[in-house]
Design an enzyme around this catalytic site. Structure first.
Site, PDB file in Angstrom:
ATOM      1  N   HIS A 137     -27.449 -19.555  -2.970  1.00 10.35           N
ATOM      2  CA  HIS A 137     -28.696 -20.328  -3.067  1.00 10.35           C
ATOM      3  C   HIS A 137     -29.847 -19.313  -3.094  1.00 10.35           C
ATOM      4  CE1 HIS A 137     -31.928 -22.953  -1.497  1.00 10.35           C
ATOM      5  NE2 HIS A 137     -31.199 -23.968  -1.898  1.00 10.35           N
TER       6      HIS A 137
ATOM      7  N   ASP B 222     -24.114 -18.064   5.302  1.00 12.03           N
ATOM      8  CA  ASP B 222     -24.980 -19.218   5.085  1.00 12.03           C
ATOM      9  C   ASP B 222     -24.097 -20.464   5.176  1.00 12.03           C
ATOM     10  OD1 ASP B 222     -26.303 -21.370   4.000  1.00 12.03           O
ATOM     11  OD2 ASP B 222     -26.982 -20.339   2.200  1.00 12.03           O
TER      12      ASP B 222
ATOM     13  N   GLN C 177     -23.949 -25.607   3.750  1.00  9.79           N
ATOM     14  CA  GLN C 177     -23.069 -26.627   3.154  1.00  9.79           C
ATOM     15  C   GLN C 177     -21.699 -26.693   3.816  1.00  9.79           C
ATOM     16  OE1 GLN C 177     -24.206 -28.780   1.091  1.00  9.79           O
ATOM     17  NE2 GLN C 177     -26.063 -27.808   0.362  1.00  9.79           N
TER      18      GLN C 177
ATOM     19  N   LYS D 193     -29.173 -31.331   6.895  1.00  8.11           N
ATOM     20  CA  LYS D 193     -27.971 -31.516   6.063  1.00  8.11           C
ATOM     21  C   LYS D 193     -26.796 -32.023   6.892  1.00  8.11           C
ATOM     22  CE  LYS D 193     -29.300 -27.928   2.761  1.00  8.11           C
ATOM     23  NZ  LYS D 193     -29.657 -28.557   1.496  1.00  8.11           N
TER      24      LYS D 193
ATOM     25  N   CYS E 241     -31.414 -24.707  -7.137  1.00  5.08           N
ATOM     26  CA  CYS E 241     -31.840 -23.474  -6.447  1.00  5.08           C
ATOM     27  C   CYS E 241     -30.757 -22.401  -6.476  1.00  5.08           C
ATOM     28  CB  CYS E 241     -32.248 -23.739  -4.994  1.00  5.08           C
ATOM     29  SG  CYS E 241     -33.629 -24.848  -4.843  1.00  5.08           S
TER      30      CYS E 241
HETATM   31  N1  PMP Z   1     -28.168 -22.391   1.373  1.00  2.74           N
HETATM   32  C1  PMP Z   1     -27.460 -23.352   0.776  1.00  2.74           C
HETATM   33  C2  PMP Z   1     -26.039 -23.078   0.372  1.00  2.74           C
HETATM   34  C3  PMP Z   1     -28.047 -24.601   0.542  1.00  2.74           C
HETATM   35  O1  PMP Z   1     -27.352 -25.565  -0.061  1.00  2.74           O
HETATM   36  C4  PMP Z   1     -29.389 -24.818   0.944  1.00  2.74           C
HETATM   37  C5  PMP Z   1     -30.080 -26.140   0.690  1.00  2.74           C
HETATM   38  N2  PMP Z   1     -29.865 -26.693  -0.571  1.00  2.74           N
HETATM   39  C6  PMP Z   1     -30.079 -23.787   1.568  1.00  2.74           C
HETATM   40  C7  PMP Z   1     -29.431 -22.586   1.765  1.00  2.74           C
HETATM   41  C8  PMP Z   1     -31.483 -23.924   2.026  1.00  2.74           C
HETATM   42  O2  PMP Z   1     -31.552 -24.856   3.072  1.00  2.74           O
HETATM   43  P1  PMP Z   1     -32.960 -25.339   3.629  1.00  2.74           P
HETATM   44  O3  PMP Z   1     -33.756 -25.766   2.441  1.00  2.74           O
HETATM   45  O4  PMP Z   1     -32.608 -26.475   4.531  1.00  2.74           O
HETATM   46  O5  PMP Z   1     -33.579 -24.198   4.345  1.00  2.74           O
END
Ligand code: PMP
Length: 407
Positions: free
Chosen positions: A125, A202, A205, A228, A366
């Protein structure tokens, strides 16, 4: 709790799911972006503001002590949920993004010099790419990238060959938000540790969908977002091993994070407060703990099994449509389906499905390097949660068929 036999009761826990959108029952399949909240979490937020709102760690008065106890109890709930050794290894942040920025800034400032290397993967991401690029601009570090194959699986041989004596950190996701791949993080960590390199995972997910134990994984840092995992927005977690957090310089300065302040010399507070400058989101932390209790009551293994059942059901039904291209076909996958239907633009498909009450995500999610890998602009993404049903998947498939007829 067996989800399939209790699905009606479970759905009643989520008030938003009874909503109609464009005069149709809402079919919410954008759970990788954010999840809906159960009553228990909503009520916890209300209770926070109606019964125990006072600033934490400061007051001798009753309300402040109650709020402090609840906030610190939430930290212990997160600690036990992640299997961390100490509660002070749990830092509350705004979410995954802030947790990674914190590590990039503080670990980066403490340990990285010009020419040092950080390894990330091609399936990250943006929040696990850009903080390292900012550090690259500030310090002249080098970013190395683990490639993935056509199924969306990381190439571990290529990974092992990326290490050099300048490698200082590996930062990869546990589960890809686009491909759904569940990465072999235990192996990734072992290879890094074999090279004496710490690893940030990270978990945005993974934590909502599969059981995670940071000590079993031996992760050095593990991060996730509350929103999430059926919790509130604006709260997230950084787990870090004590030895790293202790050695790292603070991230932000302000109240809470100090021991003693004078114009001559300021000393910093102990963990975890050293990394929690300012008034923390103490209502968010207690509501996050409630969300964790919610998934624990159902059971992470039950959630994982039920979501795999949904993934298999949806993949089969979508495959039967005949002209769906899937991005991410690993056999080790979480319940995320990224696809392209015929030559219908993902944005058109998403917009028309919305008119049928079906919420999907369209675009690059993203993760533009994944799009570049496949030479595409974006995908249509369905992502599932513990409250989704096979009937909703049927509605999605019927919706896609209808849109195809329109074209
Ligand atoms: N890493 C991953 C794998 C994600 O899916 C996301 C959110 N789509 C993020 C980071 C960022 O999370 P947040 O916007 O809640 O900070």
């Amino acid at each position: 709790m067996d989800i399939l036999t209790n699905i009606d009761v479970i759905r009643q826990d989520f008030p938003i799911l009874t909503q109609r959108v464009h005069n149709r029952p809402l079919v919410y399949l954008d759970n990788a972006a954010t999840t809906q909240k159960p009553w228990s979490v909503i009520q916890k937020i209300e209770e926070g503001y109606t019964k125990q709102n006072a600033n934490v760690h400061r007051g001798v008065h009753f309300l402040s002590q109650m709020a402090t106890e609840a906030h610190e109890a939430a930290r212990v709930t997160v600690q036990q949920f992640l299997g961390a050794a100490h509660a002070h290894e749990i830092i509350f942040t705004r979410g995954t993004t802030e947790s990674i920025n914190l590590v990039a800034a503080s670990f980066g400032e403490t340990f990285l010099k010009q020419g040092d290397e950080v390894i990330v993967s091609e399936m990250e991401h943006h929040s696990n790419i850009v903080p390292w690029q900012l550090l690259q601009q500030r310090k002249g570090i080098i970013i190395k990238v683990i490639p993935f194959n056509e199924a969306g699986e990381l190439d571990l041989q290529a990974y092992a060959s990326l290490f050099s004596d300048r490698t200082k950190l590996v930062a990869v996701n546990h589960v890809s938000n686009v491909l759904g791949t569940i990465n072999p993080v235990q192996q990734i960590i072992q290879i890094a540790h074999h090279n004496n390199v710490p690893v940030l995972i990270d978990g945005a997910q993974s934590v909502p969908h599969i059981a995670v134990n940071v000590q079993e994984l031996d992760a050095d840092f593990y991060v996730f977002s509350g929103h999430k995992i059926y919790g509130p927005t604006g709260i997230g977690v950084l787990y870090g091993k004590e030895k790293w957090l202790d050695a790292m310089v603070p991230y932000q300065g302000g109240g809470e994070m100090i021991a003693q302040v004078s114009f001559e010399k300021t000393t910093f507070n102990e963990l975890p407060y050293k990394f929690e400058a300012g008034t923390p989101d103490f209502i968010g932390s207690t509501a996050l703990a409630e969300a964790i209790r919610y998934v624990q009551n159902i059971g992470m293994d039950q959630i994982a099994a039920y979501e795999t059942y949904l993934l298999n059901y949806a993949t089969d039904k979508l495959q039967q449509l005949g002209d769906v291209r899937f991005f991410g076909t690993s056999s080790h996958k979480s319940a995320v389906i990224s696809m392209q239907v015929g030559n219908i633009h993902h944005y058109d498909m998403g917009t028309l499905l919305d008119k049928l009450g079906i919420a999907l995500r369209t675009g690059h999610h993203c993760a533009q390097p994944i799009m570049q890998h496949f030479g595409i602009e974006g995908t249509l993404r369905a992502s599932f949660a513990l409250y989704n049903t096979t009937q909703e998947i049927d509605a999605l498939v019927a919706g896609i068929q209808r849109v195809k007829q329109l074209f």
